[in-house]
Design an enzyme around this catalytic site. Sequence first.
Site, PDB file in Angstrom:
ATOM      1  N   ASP A 288       0.850  -1.194   0.000  1.00  0.00           N
ATOM      2  CA  ASP A 288       0.000   0.000   0.000  1.00  0.00           C
ATOM      3  C   ASP A 288       0.885   1.242   0.000  1.00  0.00           C
ATOM      4  OD1 ASP A 288      -2.355  -1.417   0.121  1.00  0.00           O
ATOM      5  OD2 ASP A 288      -2.711  -1.077   2.254  1.00  0.00           O
TER       6      ASP A 288
ATOM      7  N   ARG B 138      -1.038  -0.733  -8.826  1.00  0.00           N
ATOM      8  CA  ARG B 138      -2.390  -0.255  -8.471  1.00  0.00           C
ATOM      9  C   ARG B 138      -2.411   1.273  -8.573  1.00  0.00           C
ATOM     10  NH1 ARG B 138      -3.614  -0.970  -2.411  1.00  0.00           N
ATOM     11  NH2 ARG B 138      -3.789  -3.166  -2.935  1.00  0.00           N
TER      12      ARG B 138
HETATM   13  P1  FDA Z   1     -14.085   9.187  -5.222  1.00  0.00           P
HETATM   14  O1  FDA Z   1     -14.099   8.902  -3.757  1.00  0.00           O
HETATM   15  O2  FDA Z   1     -13.618  10.518  -5.698  1.00  0.00           O
HETATM   16  O3  FDA Z   1     -15.512   8.877  -5.753  1.00  0.00           O
HETATM   17  C1  FDA Z   1     -15.820   9.232  -7.085  1.00  0.00           C
HETATM   18  C2  FDA Z   1     -17.216   8.840  -7.429  1.00  0.00           C
HETATM   19  O4  FDA Z   1     -17.374   7.435  -7.309  1.00  0.00           O
HETATM   20  C3  FDA Z   1     -18.291   9.408  -6.552  1.00  0.00           C
HETATM   21  O5  FDA Z   1     -18.594  10.747  -6.896  1.00  0.00           O
HETATM   22  C4  FDA Z   1     -19.419   8.460  -6.832  1.00  0.00           C
HETATM   23  O6  FDA Z   1     -19.980   8.766  -8.079  1.00  0.00           O
HETATM   24  C5  FDA Z   1     -18.683   7.138  -6.942  1.00  0.00           C
HETATM   25  N1  FDA Z   1     -18.709   6.432  -5.665  1.00  0.00           N
HETATM   26  C6  FDA Z   1     -17.722   6.388  -4.749  1.00  0.00           C
HETATM   27  N2  FDA Z   1     -18.108   5.636  -3.694  1.00  0.00           N
HETATM   28  C7  FDA Z   1     -19.351   5.213  -3.961  1.00  0.00           C
HETATM   29  C8  FDA Z   1     -20.285   4.426  -3.263  1.00  0.00           C
HETATM   30  N3  FDA Z   1     -20.013   3.922  -2.066  1.00  0.00           N
HETATM   31  N4  FDA Z   1     -21.467   4.181  -3.858  1.00  0.00           N
HETATM   32  C9  FDA Z   1     -21.760   4.720  -5.060  1.00  0.00           C
HETATM   33  N5  FDA Z   1     -20.915   5.475  -5.769  1.00  0.00           N
HETATM   34  C10 FDA Z   1     -19.733   5.730  -5.224  1.00  0.00           C
HETATM   35  N6  FDA Z   1      -5.335   5.128  -1.174  1.00  0.00           N
HETATM   36  C11 FDA Z   1      -4.041   5.371  -0.809  1.00  0.00           C
HETATM   37  O7  FDA Z   1      -3.686   6.513  -0.536  1.00  0.00           O
HETATM   38  N7  FDA Z   1      -3.152   4.323  -0.732  1.00  0.00           N
HETATM   39  C12 FDA Z   1      -3.502   3.049  -1.031  1.00  0.00           C
HETATM   40  O8  FDA Z   1      -2.656   2.141  -0.958  1.00  0.00           O
HETATM   41  C13 FDA Z   1      -4.844   2.803  -1.446  1.00  0.00           C
HETATM   42  N8  FDA Z   1      -5.279   1.550  -1.765  1.00  0.00           N
HETATM   43  C14 FDA Z   1      -6.530   1.374  -2.325  1.00  0.00           C
HETATM   44  C15 FDA Z   1      -6.926   0.119  -2.785  1.00  0.00           C
HETATM   45  C16 FDA Z   1      -8.132  -0.027  -3.423  1.00  0.00           C
HETATM   46  C17 FDA Z   1      -8.520  -1.354  -3.951  1.00  0.00           C
HETATM   47  C18 FDA Z   1      -9.004   1.099  -3.599  1.00  0.00           C
HETATM   48  C19 FDA Z   1     -10.305   0.987  -4.315  1.00  0.00           C
HETATM   49  C20 FDA Z   1      -8.652   2.312  -3.082  1.00  0.00           C
HETATM   50  C21 FDA Z   1      -7.417   2.468  -2.435  1.00  0.00           C
HETATM   51  N9  FDA Z   1      -7.053   3.689  -1.888  1.00  0.00           N
HETATM   52  C22 FDA Z   1      -5.746   3.877  -1.499  1.00  0.00           C
HETATM   53  C23 FDA Z   1      -8.069   4.751  -1.686  1.00  0.00           C
HETATM   54  C24 FDA Z   1      -8.115   5.720  -2.841  1.00  0.00           C
HETATM   55  O9  FDA Z   1      -6.963   6.491  -2.887  1.00  0.00           O
HETATM   56  C25 FDA Z   1      -9.323   6.650  -2.721  1.00  0.00           C
HETATM   57  O10 FDA Z   1      -9.213   7.406  -1.562  1.00  0.00           O
HETATM   58  C26 FDA Z   1     -10.669   5.924  -2.720  1.00  0.00           C
HETATM   59  O11 FDA Z   1     -10.688   4.848  -3.588  1.00  0.00           O
HETATM   60  C27 FDA Z   1     -11.773   6.876  -3.157  1.00  0.00           C
HETATM   61  O12 FDA Z   1     -11.522   7.351  -4.458  1.00  0.00           O
HETATM   62  P2  FDA Z   1     -12.383   6.906  -5.731  1.00  0.00           P
HETATM   63  O13 FDA Z   1     -11.392   6.728  -6.837  1.00  0.00           O
HETATM   64  O14 FDA Z   1     -13.168   5.712  -5.420  1.00  0.00           O
HETATM   65  O15 FDA Z   1     -13.229   8.138  -6.093  1.00  0.00           O
END
Ligand code: FDA
Length: 310
Positions: free
Chosen positions: A136, A186
Site C-alpha cells: 500500500d 495499483r
Molecule cells: P471518489 O471517492 O472521488 O468517488 C468518485 C465517485 O465514485 C463518486 O462521486 C461516486 O460517483 C462514486 N462512488 C464512490 N463511492 C461510492 C459508493 N459507495 N457508492 C456509489 N458510488 C460511489 N489510497 C491510498 O492513498 N493508498 C492506497 O494504498 C490505497 N489503496 C486502495 C486500494 C483499493 C482497492 C481502492 C479501491 C482504493 C485504495 N485507496 C488507497 C483509496 C483511494 O486512494 C481513494 O481514496 C478511494 O478509492 C476513493 O476514491 P475513488 O477513486 O473511489 O473516487
Amino acid sequence: MMLRSAILAASRNDRIKRLVANAPVSRHVVARYVAGETTDDAVRVTQVLVDRGLTVSLDHLGEDTTDLAHAETITKAYLTLLDRLAGAGLTAGAEVSVKLSAVGQALPGDGERVALEHAREICEAADRAGTAVTLDMEDHTTTDSTLSILTELRRDFPRTGAVVQSYLRRTEGDCRDLAHAGSRVRLCKGAYDEPESVAYQDALDVDKSYVRCLNVLMAGDGYPMVATHDPRLIAIADERARWYGRERGTYEYQMLYGLRPAEQDRLVAAGETVRVYVPYGVEWYGYLMRRLAERPANVTFFLRSLVSTK
Ligand code: FDA
C-alpha cells in the site's frame, strides 16, 4: 474540502482516536467497511467473495506502528493469514496488501530496514502459499522509502505490487518507471491530506492526473490495477484498455470491501477481473476515518452511531 481535511487530521489525532475507539460505535458502521476482527473472519469473507467470482486483497489493519514488538505481531498475523488462505485453497484468488508503516517503517532510526525485513518475510510466505503482496502507499513523506523497498523486494519477488496515487504531482513520472513487463501497479486517487506543494488539491486535477497515469500504465507492458469506484474513470479505463489492445485479464479493477458491490458484480459479469480490498483486524480507526473523508455524507450517520449501541 475543509471537512475532508478535518476528518483526515482527526484520523491522526491520538485523543480523538481514543475517544472514537472507545465509544459505543455500533458494529454495523465498522462492519460496513471491515470484514471482522479475526483471521477466521478474513478467510470467511474471502471465500464468500471468491464464490461470487471476485478476487481479493487482504489488509491486516494497522499503521504508524511505534514499537517493534507490535510491528512483529502484525507481520506474524500476515504469516498466519497466508497459511490459512493456502490451507483453504484460496490463494489463487487472494493476495495480501501491506502498509509498511504497520510493519516498522515509522520506527525511529532503522525503521526502513525493519520494514524491509518484515515485508520480505511476508513476501516469502506469500510466495510459498502461491500468491503475492502489494505494498500500500501511505502519505507522501513515505513514497520514496516505499518505492525503494519495492525495488529491493522485486529482486526476489517480482510479483510484488506497487501503489501510486494520482493526487501526487510526481505520479505520472513514477508510472513511467513502473510500467514495465511483470510490474503490477495499483492506480488510486490517494487518501491522505497532502500539501499543495506535492499534491493536486482540486478534484478535477486529481481525475485528469488519474487519466494521464492510466494512459501510461495501459500503454506500457505492466499489469495495471485500476483502483477506483468512480464510474467515469471506470468507463475511461474500459475504453483505454480497448484502445491499447489489452485483452481482459491483462489488467484488473479494484474496489474496497463494502463499496459498490453491484458494480463489482457487473464488471465480473462482463468478464473483467475485479479484486476487492478487504481490511480486517481491530485497528480500524484510521481506515474508517479515511473512508468517511471520501464521503462526508456518511459523517452524520457515523456521529449518530457514536452515541448509539444499536
Ligand atoms: P471518489 O471517492 O472521488 O468517488 C468518485 C465517485 O465514485 C463518486 O462521486 C461516486 O460517483 C462514486 N462512488 C464512490 N463511492 C461510492 C459508493 N459507495 N457508492 C456509489 N458510488 C460511489 N489510497 C491510498 O492513498 N493508498 C492506497 O494504498 C490505497 N489503496 C486502495 C486500494 C483499493 C482497492 C481502492 C479501491 C482504493 C485504495 N485507496 C488507497 C483509496 C483511494 O486512494 C481513494 O481514496 C478511494 O478509492 C476513493 O476514491 P475513488 O477513486 O473511489 O473516487
